[in-house]
Design an enzyme around this catalytic site. Structure first.
Site, PDB file in Angstrom:
ATOM      1  N   ASP A   1     -10.019   2.930   2.678  1.00 15.78           N
ATOM      2  CA  ASP A   1     -10.097   2.087   3.881  1.00 15.78           C
ATOM      3  C   ASP A   1     -10.739   2.841   5.044  1.00 15.78           C
ATOM      4  OD1 ASP A   1      -8.962  -0.243   2.864  1.00 15.78           O
ATOM      5  OD2 ASP A   1      -6.920   0.397   3.336  1.00 15.78           O
TER       6      ASP A   1
ATOM      7  N   LYS B   1       0.818  -1.215   0.000  1.00 11.71           N
ATOM      8  CA  LYS B   1       0.000   0.000   0.000  1.00 11.71           C
ATOM      9  C   LYS B   1       0.852   1.266   0.000  1.00 11.71           C
ATOM     10  CE  LYS B   1      -4.252  -1.707   2.112  1.00 11.71           C
ATOM     11  NZ  LYS B   1      -5.258  -1.458   3.155  1.00 11.71           N
TER      12      LYS B   1
END
Length: 312
Positions: free
Chosen positions: A129, A93
């Site tokens: 997220d 990420k």
């Protein structure tokens, strides 16, 4: 024999091939990837592909196991194969960021990306997220504005949750992480968040049990932002000392396979309200789906698909 007749003839053959229908995959189908490692446990391919088919989109979503050292090649593959986009999961990420063209402000703050959108060769990194997590809290009826959140872990997903929580009105966020090789980098990131967001952030060593106990005593929400609780560590929790769980505490887990982690089971047994990672999995996917397709995801279909895949 025409292609259509051949397909019809094949469908009418007796035996194993009977009843087959043509694949919806064609030469025009656009690909979307899930990049990270591990990815074999993910419910995202089933959820997205079910929604694509039900909603009539000519897309296919596939998972690719990509190690951290191959992050650059994964981004190159998006360009080379003209993928419409990708979901990015651990451990890449952060490492994909230098190879993208743009970042959204939230992704820049979090220093992490979980969605890539390819607009005619321009790759933009987004982070959904935190948005997904906060929507899962709202759906569960959790009051968080003005509250104190304790987060275990300082990885990409955990920091993304911290950023969005601060943007949404949480006023105190205390993060605990072991003093691993990434602790100093996390400390710098948290310092920047203190400078830029209207929230008090602090980062501490997870092994400091005295300080953890002190912070847990005033916490309103506990979030496990570590991978502990997944199948490889299914009998473990990231929280040292389950006696820190008070009945008035809301306990959340970002792990969603299994949905009921040991932490959530223990918290429920102690009278805590619990929020599993399944809601975050649903709500973080919805904005990505809309960015890729231009239409809102059918959450009824997506939720039913996730529920059908959930561990008993």
């Amino acid at each position: 024999m025409t292609q259509e007749a051949a397909v019809k003839d094949h469908q009418e053959l007796p035996g194993e091939g009977a009843g087959l229908t043509p694949s919806r995959i064609s030469g025009k189908t656009r690909l979307i990837g899930l990049f990270g490692s591990p990815v074999s446990h993910s419910h995202s391919p089933t959820m997205h592909n079910t929604c694509f088919e039900a909603m009539g989109f000519d897309f296919a979503y596939l998972a690719f196991d990509v190690k951290e050292e191959d992050a650059e090649n994964a981004v190159k593959a998006i360009r080379l194969l003209n993928l419409r986009g990708a979901n990015i999961t651990m451990p890449i990420k952060r490492t994909v960021i230098p190879h993208l063209d743009r970042l959204t402000p939230a992704a820049e703050l979090a220093g992490a990306v979980n969605v890539v959108v390819n607009d005619d060769g321009v790759l933009t990194g987004h982070v959904t997220d935190g948005e997904g997590f906060m929507l899962s809290l709202a759906e569960a009826g959790v009051e968080y504005a003005g509250g104190h959140m304790v987060i275990l872990g300082a990885g990409a997903a955990a920091v993304s949750v911290a950023v969005q929580a601060a943007l949404d009105g949480v006023r105190r966020i205390t993060i605990f992480n072991r003093k691993d090789p990434f602790f100093d980098a996390a400390e710098e990131r948290i310092s920047r968040l203190n400078d830029r967001l209207d929230c008090t952030f602090a980062l501490h060593d997870l092994d400091d049990e005295r300080l953890l106990k002190e912070q847990m005593a005033t916490a309103d929400i506990l979030v496990n932002g570590t991978p502990i609780g997944m199948k490889a560590t299914i009998d473990q929790t990231a929280l040292p000392g389950l006696d820190l769980l008070r009945p008035e505490l809301v306990v959340c887990d970002l792990v969603y396979v299994p949905e009921m982690t040991r932490l959530l089971k223990e918290a429920s047994a102690r009278g805590c309200k619990i929020v599993s990672g399944m809601g975050m999995q649903l709500f973080q996917a919805a904005p990505a789906f809309e960015m890729w397709t231009g239409q809102k995801m059918d959450l009824t279909i997506a939720r039913a698909t996730l529920r059908s895949r959930a561990d008993p």
